[in-house]
Design a protein around this motif. Structure first.
Motif, PDB file in Angstrom:
ATOM      1  N   PRO A 241      26.487   3.277  20.087  1.00  0.00           N
ATOM      2  CA  PRO A 241      27.393   2.404  19.334  1.00  0.00           C
ATOM      3  C   PRO A 241      28.596   3.165  18.800  1.00  0.00           C
ATOM      4  CG  PRO A 241      25.415   2.886  18.062  1.00  0.00           C
ATOM      5  CD  PRO A 241      25.182   3.439  19.424  1.00  0.00           C
ATOM      6  N   PRO A 244      31.504   3.312  12.679  1.00  0.00           N
ATOM      7  CA  PRO A 244      32.535   2.580  11.943  1.00  0.00           C
ATOM      8  C   PRO A 244      33.645   3.528  11.498  1.00  0.00           C
ATOM      9  CG  PRO A 244      30.592   2.906  10.576  1.00  0.00           C
ATOM     10  CD  PRO A 244      30.221   3.357  11.955  1.00  0.00           C
ATOM     11  N   LEU A 343      34.110  -2.261  19.134  1.00  0.00           N
ATOM     12  CA  LEU A 343      34.433  -2.184  17.708  1.00  0.00           C
ATOM     13  C   LEU A 343      35.272  -3.402  17.350  1.00  0.00           C
ATOM     14  CD1 LEU A 343      34.744  -0.638  14.945  1.00  0.00           C
ATOM     15  CD2 LEU A 343      36.858   0.316  15.922  1.00  0.00           C
ATOM     16  N   THR A 381      29.987  -2.762  16.763  1.00  0.00           N
ATOM     17  CA  THR A 381      30.150  -2.307  15.383  1.00  0.00           C
ATOM     18  C   THR A 381      31.305  -3.071  14.763  1.00  0.00           C
ATOM     19  OG1 THR A 381      29.415  -0.082  16.011  1.00  0.00           O
ATOM     20  CG2 THR A 381      30.582  -0.309  13.901  1.00  0.00           C
ATOM     21  N   THR A 382      31.141  -3.520  13.526  1.00  0.00           N
ATOM     22  CA  THR A 382      32.197  -4.254  12.834  1.00  0.00           C
ATOM     23  C   THR A 382      32.525  -3.581  11.516  1.00  0.00           C
ATOM     24  OG1 THR A 382      31.568  -6.378  13.798  1.00  0.00           O
ATOM     25  CG2 THR A 382      32.831  -6.455  11.763  1.00  0.00           C
ATOM     26  N   ASN A 401      25.143  -5.011  12.115  1.00  0.00           N
ATOM     27  CA  ASN A 401      25.903  -3.758  12.154  1.00  0.00           C
ATOM     28  C   ASN A 401      27.340  -3.965  11.680  1.00  0.00           C
ATOM     29  OD1 ASN A 401      26.140  -0.973  12.578  1.00  0.00           O
ATOM     30  ND2 ASN A 401      26.836  -1.237  14.692  1.00  0.00           N
ATOM     31  N   THR A 402      27.466  -4.626  10.530  1.00  0.00           N
ATOM     32  CA  THR A 402      28.765  -4.857   9.920  1.00  0.00           C
ATOM     33  C   THR A 402      28.891  -4.005   8.664  1.00  0.00           C
ATOM     34  OG1 THR A 402      29.038  -7.100  10.779  1.00  0.00           O
ATOM     35  CG2 THR A 402      30.226  -6.580   8.761  1.00  0.00           C
ATOM     36  N   TRP A 403      30.031  -3.361   8.529  1.00  0.00           N
ATOM     37  CA  TRP A 403      30.345  -2.503   7.398  1.00  0.00           C
ATOM     38  C   TRP A 403      31.597  -3.035   6.715  1.00  0.00           C
ATOM     39  CZ3 TRP A 403      27.327   2.128   6.835  1.00  0.00           C
ATOM     40  CH2 TRP A 403      26.435   2.359   7.895  1.00  0.00           C
ATOM     41  N   ARG A 449      25.814  -3.574   6.153  1.00  0.00           N
ATOM     42  CA  ARG A 449      24.982  -2.370   6.125  1.00  0.00           C
ATOM     43  C   ARG A 449      25.403  -1.398   5.035  1.00  0.00           C
ATOM     44  NH1 ARG A 449      23.733   0.391  11.816  1.00  0.00           N
ATOM     45  NH2 ARG A 449      22.699   1.776  10.329  1.00  0.00           N
TER      46      ARG A 449
END
Length: 456
Positions: A241, A244, A343, A381-382, A401-403, A449
């Motif tokens: 992945p 971020p 991304l 990935t976000t 998988n979001t930041w 996350r």
């Protein structure tokens, strides 16, 4: 021959090395093996079209080629690929039965050798002297392209002048990345069959770019380097992945929900362009939704980070329009097919909700992105870098998988739009607190996350 390039001149323009497939091949497929097309066929073709054989003989004598396409294995800036080039001087670069044989062989070789496919297209369309036999070649080409797509191999097209008819509607528009020479005539309708009152700009490279049907216009002198960069980006996938990005602003914790909203809306806050520039060593954009639309508030493409490719779809802080969502869905599906991690950068007050957006299919476009995100096999990935407004933002957010950055928020609705709860606009600050939209609260709720920090 409006662009002035022969098939071999076009090849020399882009390839550092080229090994042509045999001109007099035996039955089989590939460079050194070939296809059984029987060069020098006598007679006037499948329709017994008077004078067709003579026209072919003159085309051979004039061009030195035996069909309207030349293909082989090439090296383009250090990347191996299958290269197809059209010879427009050979009966207008038209597609006949033999052209179909050669194109099918080129695609098959690409699949056998696991090579990307690059087509340099200059054609007026199907060969009239072969009637439906010629038109049927489009189905062969479409099938070969679909098999190559299913094999996870990238297809690139360079539209020379002209690129019309079935050549545009198969090899051209069907490619993953479509480039064009400046001023090239591009369209399904050739110059002799268009309505007399048709807007001529619609049939140009520039018009097709504005309508979102091609990705970029490239000058001849830049073609080799541009193709080399694209081939590198599309062939360096990974199962890992994308990490971020780091935060670009060192702001601390927002004391209230309303303060978090105000920070996310600050004019000086870092935007997607700054994040992408800091994240990638180099990047190239795809352009448009292939349905006649573009959205300047969304940017999508592929970038190189520490030697591996990452696809990106980023909102630029405006209300996202249907074309933006369709372009993002196109990007996600292409990355998935090529095995390239994705991304996404979320930054929107929400989806555009004006009448034009509804007429353009806002709901269907958002649904398409949700479907693409739900079915993608590569890791996504976000990072929420600003406003995360409602479903228009959630559509680009990776489940699990979001930041978020410290100067962002994520909310079911913008606080001012809480009229749905029968609240007055003056209640927005209090509503923002109740929505628990601050980065720290989003972590507590399990919506994201974590919060990314600025590099020390």
């Amino acid at each position: 021959m409006a662009d002035g390039l022969t098939a071999r001149e076009a090849i020399a323009l882009v390839a550092t090395h080229f090994e042509e497939a045999p001109r007099h091949p035996a039955v089989g497929v590939g460079v050194g093996v070939g296809v059984g097309v029987g060069v020098g066929e006598s007679g006037d073709g499948p329709l017994d079209w008077a004078g067709y054989g003579e026209s072919r003989a003159r085309a051979v004598g004039r061009t030195g080629e035996e069909e309207s396409v030349v293909w082989g294995a090439a090296e383009i800036g250090g990347v191996r690929a299958v290269l197809v080039s059209f010879e427009f001087r050979f009966l207008g670069g038209s597609l006949g039965r033999r052209t179909g044989d050669l194109l099918e062989a080129a695609y098959a070789y690409a699949r056998t050798e696991r090579l990307p496919m690059v087509s340099l297209i200059a054609t007026g369309g199907s060969r009239m002297q072969e009637g439906m036999v010629a038109l049927g070649q489009l189905q062969r080409v479409a099938r070969a392209s679909a098999l190559t797509r299913a094999a996870g191999l990238p297809q690139l097209a360079v539209l020379r002048d002209p690129a019309t008819g079935g050549g545009w509607a198969t090899l051209g528009a069907g490619a993953d990345v479509v480039l064009a020479l400046p001023g090239a005539q591009i369209g399904f309708a050739g110059s002799r069959v268009r309505p007399p009152d048709a807007d001529p700009s619609a049939y140009t490279a520039e018009g097709q770019l504005a309508a979102g049907h091609i990705d970029a216009i490239v000058r001849p002198g830049d073609l080799r380097s541009t193709l080399s960069r694209w081939l590198t980006l599309l062939t360096r996938g990974s199962t890992e992945p994308a990490p971020p990005p780091r935060a670009l602003d060192g702001v601390g914790t927002a004391a209230t929900g309303w303060e978090a909203v105000q920070r996310a809306r600050a004019a000086g806050r870092p935007r997607a362009g700054a994040y992408l520039d800091a994240y990638f060593d180099e990047r190239l954009e795809i352009h448009g939704d292939r349905c006649g639309g573009t959205d300047p508030g969304v940017t999508c493409g592929f970038g190189l980070r520490e030697g591996r490719a990452v696809a990106y779809a980023a909102q630029l802080g405006t209300a996202t329009r249907p074309a933006g969502y369709r372009t993002a869905a196109r990007l996600i599906r292409l990355a998935d097919r090529l095995g390239v991690p994705v991304l996404t950068l979320v930054d929107t007050p929400g989806a555009a909700n004006d009448a034009d957006a509804e007429r353009a299919g806002a709901g269907a476009a958002i649904a398409d992105v949700f479907a693409a995100m739900a079915s993608v096999r590569v890791p996504v990935t976000t990072l929420v870098i600003g406003e995360g407004g409602s479903g228009g933002a959630l559509a680009l957010a990776a489940p699990g998988n979001t930041w978020v950055t410290p100067d962002s928020y994520f909310s079911v609705i913008a606080p001012e739009l809480a009229a749905i709860l029968k609240r007055a606009p003056a209640d927005a600050p209090a509503t923002a607190d109740q929505l628990r939209l601050r980065p720290e609260e989003l972590v507590e709720l399990g919506v994201v996350r974590g919060i990314v920090t600025r590099r020390a």
